[in-house]
Scaffold this active site. Structure first.
Site, PDB file in Angstrom:
ATOM      1  N   PRO A   1       0.820  -1.212   0.000  1.00  0.00           N
ATOM      2  CA  PRO A   1       0.000   0.000   0.000  1.00  0.00           C
ATOM      3  C   PRO A   1       0.854   1.262   0.000  1.00  0.00           C
ATOM      4  O   PRO A   1       1.838   1.364   0.730  1.00  0.00           O
ATOM      5  CB  PRO A   1      -0.812  -0.127   1.294  1.00  0.00           C
ATOM      6  CG  PRO A   1      -0.873  -1.597   1.542  1.00  0.00           C
ATOM      7  CD  PRO A   1       0.446  -2.131   1.075  1.00  0.00           C
ATOM      8  N   GLU A   2       0.465   2.212  -0.839  1.00  0.00           N
ATOM      9  CA  GLU A   2       1.152   3.496  -0.924  1.00  0.00           C
ATOM     10  C   GLU A   2       0.248   4.573  -0.349  1.00  0.00           C
ATOM     11  O   GLU A   2      -0.774   4.275   0.265  1.00  0.00           O
ATOM     12  CB  GLU A   2       1.538   3.772  -2.378  1.00  0.00           C
ATOM     13  CG  GLU A   2       2.433   2.689  -2.977  1.00  0.00           C
ATOM     14  CD  GLU A   2       2.804   2.946  -4.431  1.00  0.00           C
ATOM     15  OE1 GLU A   2       2.813   4.122  -4.855  1.00  0.00           O
ATOM     16  OE2 GLU A   2       3.080   1.966  -5.151  1.00  0.00           O
TER      17      GLU A   2
ATOM     18  N   LYS B   1       3.562   6.258   4.352  1.00  0.00           N
ATOM     19  CA  LYS B   1       2.925   4.943   4.250  1.00  0.00           C
ATOM     20  C   LYS B   1       2.533   4.400   5.621  1.00  0.00           C
ATOM     21  O   LYS B   1       2.071   3.260   5.725  1.00  0.00           O
ATOM     22  CB  LYS B   1       3.866   3.961   3.558  1.00  0.00           C
ATOM     23  CG  LYS B   1       4.219   4.344   2.126  1.00  0.00           C
ATOM     24  CD  LYS B   1       5.162   3.338   1.508  1.00  0.00           C
ATOM     25  CE  LYS B   1       5.619   3.752   0.121  1.00  0.00           C
ATOM     26  NZ  LYS B   1       6.555   2.788  -0.496  1.00  0.00           N
TER      27      LYS B   1
ATOM     28  N   HIS C   1      -4.916 -15.467  10.170  1.00  0.00           N
ATOM     29  CA  HIS C   1      -3.809 -14.497  10.145  1.00  0.00           C
ATOM     30  C   HIS C   1      -4.147 -13.196  10.879  1.00  0.00           C
ATOM     31  O   HIS C   1      -3.558 -12.160  10.595  1.00  0.00           O
ATOM     32  CB  HIS C   1      -3.373 -14.174   8.715  1.00  0.00           C
ATOM     33  CG  HIS C   1      -3.037 -15.386   7.896  1.00  0.00           C
ATOM     34  ND1 HIS C   1      -2.021 -16.251   8.235  1.00  0.00           N
ATOM     35  CD2 HIS C   1      -3.600 -15.872   6.754  1.00  0.00           C
ATOM     36  CE1 HIS C   1      -1.963 -17.222   7.325  1.00  0.00           C
ATOM     37  NE2 HIS C   1      -2.907 -17.023   6.436  1.00  0.00           N
TER      38      HIS C   1
ATOM     39  N   ARG D   1       1.421 -12.352   5.510  1.00  0.00           N
ATOM     40  CA  ARG D   1       2.871 -12.458   5.318  1.00  0.00           C
ATOM     41  C   ARG D   1       3.667 -11.775   6.433  1.00  0.00           C
ATOM     42  O   ARG D   1       4.881 -11.929   6.515  1.00  0.00           O
ATOM     43  CB  ARG D   1       3.252 -11.863   3.961  1.00  0.00           C
ATOM     44  CG  ARG D   1       2.556 -12.573   2.802  1.00  0.00           C
ATOM     45  CD  ARG D   1       2.991 -12.058   1.458  1.00  0.00           C
ATOM     46  NE  ARG D   1       4.363 -12.446   1.148  1.00  0.00           N
ATOM     47  CZ  ARG D   1       4.988 -12.160   0.015  1.00  0.00           C
ATOM     48  NH1 ARG D   1       4.352 -11.462  -0.930  1.00  0.00           N
ATOM     49  NH2 ARG D   1       6.232 -12.544  -0.198  1.00  0.00           N
TER      50      ARG D   1
ATOM     51  N   ARG E   1      13.910  -1.627  -9.074  1.00  0.00           N
ATOM     52  CA  ARG E   1      12.474  -1.904  -9.172  1.00  0.00           C
ATOM     53  C   ARG E   1      12.044  -1.974 -10.629  1.00  0.00           C
ATOM     54  O   ARG E   1      12.588  -1.284 -11.493  1.00  0.00           O
ATOM     55  CB  ARG E   1      11.660  -0.788  -8.470  1.00  0.00           C
ATOM     56  CG  ARG E   1      12.057  -0.519  -7.030  1.00  0.00           C
ATOM     57  CD  ARG E   1      11.702  -1.674  -6.122  1.00  0.00           C
ATOM     58  NE  ARG E   1      10.270  -1.914  -6.071  1.00  0.00           N
ATOM     59  CZ  ARG E   1       9.437  -1.257  -5.268  1.00  0.00           C
ATOM     60  NH1 ARG E   1       9.889  -0.293  -4.470  1.00  0.00           N
ATOM     61  NH2 ARG E   1       8.152  -1.536  -5.262  1.00  0.00           N
TER      62      ARG E   1
END
Length: 323
Positions: free
Chosen positions: A2-3, A57, A105, A124, A272
């Site tokens: 997420p940005e 962020k 999770h 994760r 990237r």
């Protein structure tokens, strides 16, 4: 990951639903992504959530001083503090009825005084939770640069044009701008017609100013559309964003450029994947595009080029003065 638009979307959802609520208790599962699990268990109960802020962020849940009538201060820490939340790649946070079974999770549950639980899930566990008192919070945040929605065009142009870093790397540098990531860097550079490997110092003033303008426009539009859902992002109500439908460069390798009809290519810049149009965003020397991923996809893309170019020519002709 997420940005800025996605984090702002979540922060706005939390502002509507949990500001003013008091944390009654804390229940933790796996804690390898939490700076100090004991600090959360000791210092959060009794605190009221006074505000939810986005900082790049990150999100900051601003916490009140300990209410002596509810919970005694521990370790002498009774002043204002914050819970820092980073969603990582797959993190989600939102309020749920306490009686509702936890999803898989779910690693942190904060029981609120209205019988709901604020739950953090992260398959994760690349996110982060941290309890930070005032001095620790100030130290944590001092390394970050300006908010891209607040930085002036003059400051942006001056800083960008004094750096010899590639412009994509500069946009991703959180000490320069906090909150911009791969998606919105690529989208902004496409709109500004600047190749991601161009050096900041090589930009003309008008190019840097245009990049500043389109970056802010794209971020604001993405916020209105609740961000981009590429794989895992959901807002506090479990709904995906919609801005991915408006991507013009990011993730479109082998597809046709909406502006000129060329085929979108990919290069590695600043470690990237960076997506760009080789016609609209000419590459600087020494920066070659990667080979397209498959012949079949290339053939499909090339077959579209003629059609798109004809549409672009007709559109341009219709706008040209007659006679």
């Amino acid at each position: 990951m997420p940005e800025l638009p996605e984090v702002e979307t979540v922060a706005r959802g939390l502002r509507r639903t949990i500001v003013g609520r008091r944390i009654v208790s804390v229940r933790l599962g796996k804690t390898d992504f939490i700076d100090d699990p004991t600090a959360l268990e000791e210092h959060l109960p009794g605190r009221q959530i006074e505000a939810v802020e986005r900082y790049g962020k990150f999100m900051l849940l601003r916490l009140s001083q300990v209410d002596a009538a509810v919970s005694a201060a521990k370790n002498g820490d009774a002043g204002p503090a914050a819970l820092l939340v980073h969603l990582g790649m797959t993190g989600q946070i939102g309020p749920n009825p306490a009686a509702q079974p936890c999803e898989k999770h779910t690693h942190a549950c904060f029981l609120l005084d209205d019988t709901r639980e604020l739950r953090y899930t992260d398959p994760r566990r690349f996110g982060r939770l941290a309890y930070l008192a005032s001095e620790a919070l100030a130290e944590e945040l001092q390394a970050f640069g300006a908010d891209p929605l607040e930085i002036s065009v003059e400051e942006f142009v001056q800083q960008a044009r004094t750096r010899r870093a590639r412009i994509k790397a500069l946009l991703l540098d959180q000490s320069f701008l906090r909150g911009v990531g791969n998606i919105y860097a690529d989208e902004s550079l496409w709109r500004a017609k600047i190749h991601p490997a161009r050096l900041g110092a090589a930009l003309k003033k008008e190019q840097a100013a245009r990049l500043h303008r389109v970056l802010q426009e794209i971020l604001k539009k993405a916020i209105l559309m609740r961000g981009s859902s590429i794989s895992d992002f959901l807002d506090t109500e479990g709904q995906p964003g919609e801005y991915q439908r408006h991507h013009r460069a990011y993730g479109r390798e082998g597809e046709v450029c909406y502006r000129c009809g060329a085929v979108i290519r990919r290069a590695i810049v600043a470690g990237r994947s960076s997506y760009f149009c080789p016609k609209c965003q000419p590459s600087p020397k020494g920066c070659a595009a990667l080979a397209l991923p498959s012949r079949a996809r290339t053939e499909r893309s090339v077959s579209k080029v003629g059609k798109v170019r004809r549409q672009i020519r007709r559109s341009n002709a219709s706008r040209s003065p007659k006679g």
